[in-house]
Design a protein around this motif. Structure first.
Motif, PDB file in Angstrom:
ATOM      1  N   GLU A 103      10.776 -44.672   7.857  1.00 49.55           N
ATOM      2  CA  GLU A 103       9.321 -43.725   7.974  1.00 49.55           C
ATOM      3  C   GLU A 103      10.013 -42.245   7.276  1.00 49.55           C
ATOM      4  OE1 GLU A 103       6.348 -44.837   8.852  1.00 49.55           O
ATOM      5  OE2 GLU A 103       6.856 -46.544  10.122  1.00 49.55           O
ATOM      6  N   THR A 104       9.143 -41.856   6.389  1.00 50.21           N
ATOM      7  CA  THR A 104       9.529 -40.525   5.805  1.00 50.21           C
ATOM      8  C   THR A 104       8.157 -39.531   5.822  1.00 50.21           C
ATOM      9  OG1 THR A 104       8.953 -41.326   3.600  1.00 50.21           O
ATOM     10  CG2 THR A 104      11.424 -41.716   4.353  1.00 50.21           C
ATOM     11  N   VAL A 105       8.337 -38.636   5.808  1.00 49.37           N
ATOM     12  CA  VAL A 105       7.413 -37.298   5.498  1.00 49.37           C
ATOM     13  C   VAL A 105       7.871 -36.743   4.052  1.00 49.37           C
ATOM     14  CG1 VAL A 105       6.276 -35.448   6.544  1.00 49.37           C
ATOM     15  CG2 VAL A 105       7.221 -36.949   8.064  1.00 49.37           C
ATOM     16  N   GLU A 106       6.855 -36.599   3.126  1.00 45.43           N
ATOM     17  CA  GLU A 106       7.039 -36.182   1.922  1.00 45.43           C
ATOM     18  C   GLU A 106       6.707 -34.622   1.733  1.00 45.43           C
ATOM     19  OE1 GLU A 106       8.598 -38.367  -0.538  1.00 45.43           O
ATOM     20  OE2 GLU A 106       8.851 -39.548   1.535  1.00 45.43           O
ATOM     21  N   TRP A 107       7.608 -33.791   1.347  1.00 45.90           N
ATOM     22  CA  TRP A 107       7.175 -32.390   0.927  1.00 45.90           C
ATOM     23  C   TRP A 107       7.791 -32.117  -0.395  1.00 45.90           C
ATOM     24  CZ3 TRP A 107       5.218 -28.394   4.306  1.00 45.90           C
ATOM     25  CH2 TRP A 107       4.812 -28.886   5.391  1.00 45.90           C
ATOM     26  N   HIS A 108       7.214 -30.988  -0.925  1.00 44.53           N
ATOM     27  CA  HIS A 108       8.007 -30.360  -2.097  1.00 44.53           C
ATOM     28  C   HIS A 108       8.066 -29.116  -2.139  1.00 44.53           C
ATOM     29  CE1 HIS A 108       5.098 -28.049  -4.908  1.00 44.53           C
ATOM     30  NE2 HIS A 108       4.182 -28.844  -4.162  1.00 44.53           N
ATOM     31  N   ARG A 120      12.164 -35.313   0.806  1.00 46.36           N
ATOM     32  CA  ARG A 120      11.939 -36.424   1.563  1.00 46.36           C
ATOM     33  C   ARG A 120      12.578 -36.495   3.088  1.00 46.36           C
ATOM     34  NH1 ARG A 120      12.195 -42.001  -1.581  1.00 46.36           N
ATOM     35  NH2 ARG A 120       9.825 -40.993  -1.753  1.00 46.36           N
ATOM     36  N   ILE A 121      11.766 -36.177   4.141  1.00 47.14           N
ATOM     37  CA  ILE A 121      12.587 -36.033   5.378  1.00 47.14           C
ATOM     38  C   ILE A 121      12.402 -37.635   6.243  1.00 47.14           C
ATOM     39  CG2 ILE A 121      11.774 -34.721   7.480  1.00 47.14           C
ATOM     40  CD1 ILE A 121      10.490 -32.648   6.086  1.00 47.14           C
ATOM     41  N   VAL A 122      13.380 -37.793   6.689  1.00 48.01           N
ATOM     42  CA  VAL A 122      13.471 -38.768   7.568  1.00 48.01           C
ATOM     43  C   VAL A 122      13.870 -38.376   8.970  1.00 48.01           C
ATOM     44  CG1 VAL A 122      14.841 -41.204   7.899  1.00 48.01           C
ATOM     45  CG2 VAL A 122      14.534 -39.921   5.402  1.00 48.01           C
ATOM     46  N   PRO A 123      12.852 -38.485   9.683  1.00 47.58           N
ATOM     47  CA  PRO A 123      13.065 -37.878  11.102  1.00 47.58           C
ATOM     48  C   PRO A 123      13.925 -38.996  12.063  1.00 47.58           C
ATOM     49  CG  PRO A 123      10.680 -37.856  10.513  1.00 47.58           C
ATOM     50  CD  PRO A 123      11.410 -38.606   9.356  1.00 47.58           C
ATOM     51  N   GLN A 124      13.949 -40.239  11.801  1.00 41.23           N
ATOM     52  CA  GLN A 124      14.682 -40.893  12.475  1.00 41.23           C
ATOM     53  C   GLN A 124      16.005 -41.806  11.749  1.00 41.23           C
ATOM     54  OE1 GLN A 124      14.263 -41.880  15.875  1.00 41.23           O
ATOM     55  NE2 GLN A 124      12.391 -40.701  15.825  1.00 41.23           N
ATOM     56  N   ALA A 125      17.052 -40.678  11.710  1.00 39.98           N
ATOM     57  CA  ALA A 125      18.233 -40.909  10.847  1.00 39.98           C
ATOM     58  C   ALA A 125      19.020 -42.269  11.552  1.00 39.98           C
ATOM     59  CB  ALA A 125      19.297 -39.856  11.040  1.00 39.98           C
ATOM     60  N   TYR A 157      15.499 -36.033  -3.421  1.00 39.02           N
ATOM     61  CA  TYR A 157      16.170 -35.170  -2.657  1.00 39.02           C
ATOM     62  C   TYR A 157      15.659 -35.381  -1.202  1.00 39.02           C
ATOM     63  CZ  TYR A 157      19.679 -31.752  -1.467  1.00 39.02           C
ATOM     64  OH  TYR A 157      20.798 -31.065  -0.713  1.00 39.02           O
ATOM     65  N   GLY A 158      16.303 -35.425  -0.169  1.00 43.13           N
ATOM     66  CA  GLY A 158      15.995 -35.456   1.067  1.00 43.13           C
ATOM     67  C   GLY A 158      16.855 -35.186   2.399  1.00 43.13           C
ATOM     68  N   ALA A 159      16.652 -35.502   3.546  1.00 38.12           N
ATOM     69  CA  ALA A 159      17.502 -35.296   4.589  1.00 38.12           C
ATOM     70  C   ALA A 159      17.181 -35.997   5.627  1.00 38.12           C
ATOM     71  CB  ALA A 159      17.077 -33.830   5.116  1.00 38.12           C
ATOM     72  N   CYS A 180       5.221 -41.773   3.960  1.00 40.55           N
ATOM     73  CA  CYS A 180       5.855 -43.141   3.533  1.00 40.55           C
ATOM     74  C   CYS A 180       6.196 -44.114   4.405  1.00 40.55           C
ATOM     75  CB  CYS A 180       6.727 -42.975   2.279  1.00 40.55           C
ATOM     76  SG  CYS A 180       5.925 -42.326   0.792  1.00 40.55           S
ATOM     77  N   ARG A 181       6.130 -45.498   4.235  1.00 39.27           N
ATOM     78  CA  ARG A 181       6.628 -46.336   5.193  1.00 39.27           C
ATOM     79  C   ARG A 181       7.265 -47.487   4.314  1.00 39.27           C
ATOM     80  NH1 ARG A 181       5.504 -51.463   7.993  1.00 39.27           N
ATOM     81  NH2 ARG A 181       6.416 -51.352  10.143  1.00 39.27           N
TER      82      ARG A 181
END
Length: 359
Positions: A20-25, A32-37, A79-81, A342-343
């Motif tokens: 699961e991701t949260v998308e920002w710019h 691309r933020i991934v809350p559950q690493a 790019y993301g985290a 996104c999933r």
């Protein structure tokens, strides 16, 4: 044509559960933020710098990064985290920044996006009108995203970085287009900085392909020569990116005696990625260089424009020292916007897992 590449393309899937991701710019640059690493980087007792080392050594974490960066789920400039626990209770969260080639030590545009996301999502409570500090531990240290809200919405975010300083000036670098002199500065990562005009180029979209090739040459040559060793932490050594600059106009003198500078830049980082934003940590390195040359003084403002026209507003938050050198703590203001969620799923029969990069 360069062949598609992927870290683990010949392996079976190292994970099958959805991501699961949260998308920002921020300024046009994706985040691309991934809350559950992945578990390998969330175990207790590690600093965020140590979690980065663990991420680079973990097959599962590298596979997940490649899955999210590579096509068909991403692209060569993604790019993301991964969100991870902070070093201690003094920070709200930790972040491991990643791109198609690995894990970076700092990310200003990502810090701006994380601050906006943390407030907009309610992770960090904020008043409808005012400024809320979101404290984030990253591999290069502890940074702050000062999130300004107006009418319950995020208006902008000011990124307060670790101290930036000049590492070296006038370093000569041989390239296929001739020898050029570059300055090297630290802004959470090491950057080589030079005017685009030294290659007869401009900071404009049509010159980006040539700037990418030149940026890679400069970075590789400096790293092969060991030109950017960090004075205390070898994990922060090495040139991460090349910043090509140009002045957009003469300095504007303001009634209070301060000045506004307007520069353009394009940052080529990692192995040929192009930052669509003005690059937060690259802007921090630029502030360090301008402060050292006394071209940017306390109270002055730098309008730092990207190759796509987005702008960061930068200033010196305070002057200090770092590793015995004069340093400047930069404050870089920008905006970030949510673009979706996104999933991502993994089909174990997919022969192109975790993905590929095609240039």
């Amino acid at each position: 044509m360069e062949q598609p590449t992927a870290t683990a393309q010949t392996r079976g899937p190292l994970r099958t559960e959805p991501v699961e991701t949260v998308e920002w710019h921020t300024g046009g640059e994706p985040f691309r933020i991934v809350p559950q690493a992945p578990p390998a980087v969330t175990q207790p007792g590690l600093t965020v710098a140590e979690r980065r080392t663990a991420a680079m050594a973990s097959d599962e974490v590298q596979w997940t990064r490649a899955l999210l960066c590579g096509e068909p789920r991403g692209h060569a400039d993604m790019y993301g985290a991964f969100l991870v626990p902070p070093d201690d209770a003094g920070a709200h969260l930790g972040a491991l920044f990643w791109h198609k080639d690995g894990f970076s030590t700092a990310c200003g545009h990502g810090t701006i996006a994380l601050g906006a996301w943390a407030v907009a999502s309610g992770l960090v409570p904020a008043s409808a009108d005012g400024t809320t500090d979101v404290v984030i531990d990253v591999p290069s240290g502890r940074v702050t995203a000062c999130v300004r809200t107006v009418g319950g919405r995020v208006a902008d975010v000011t990124f307060i970085n670790v101290p930036g300083y000049v590492h070296a000036r006038g370093v000569e670098v041989p390239t296929s287009r001739g020898t050029v002199a570059v300055d090297i500065a630290f802004g959470g990562a090491m950057y080589a900085v030079l005017p685009a005009a030294r290659f007869g180029l401009r900071v404009r979209p049509e010159d980006v392909p040539v700037l990418v090739a030149a940026g890679r040459e400069i970075r590789d040559a400096l790293n092969a020569a060991g030109s950017a060793g960090h004075p205390e932490d070898p994990r922060l050594s090495g040139v991460y990116g090349t910043v090509f600059t140009e002045e957009a106009g003469p300095p504007a003198h303001r009634p209070d005696g301060t000045r506004r500078l307007h520069h353009r830049n394009v940052t080529v980082f990692a192995d040929g990625q192009v930052d669509r934003s003005p690059c937060g940590s690259g802007t921090a390195a630029r502030v360090a260089l301008l402060a050292d040359a006394r071209e940017l003084r306390p109270g002055d403002e730098l309008l730092h424009e990207s190759v796509v026209g987005s702008v960061f507003h930068a200033r010196i938050a305070r002057l200090t020292t770092a590793h015995g050198l004069p340093a400047a703590v930069p404050a870089v203001t920008g905006t970030a916007y949510a673009t979706g969620t996104c999933r991502f799923t993994v089909d174990p029969d997919d022969t192109l897992l975790p993905g590929f990069v095609l240039r």
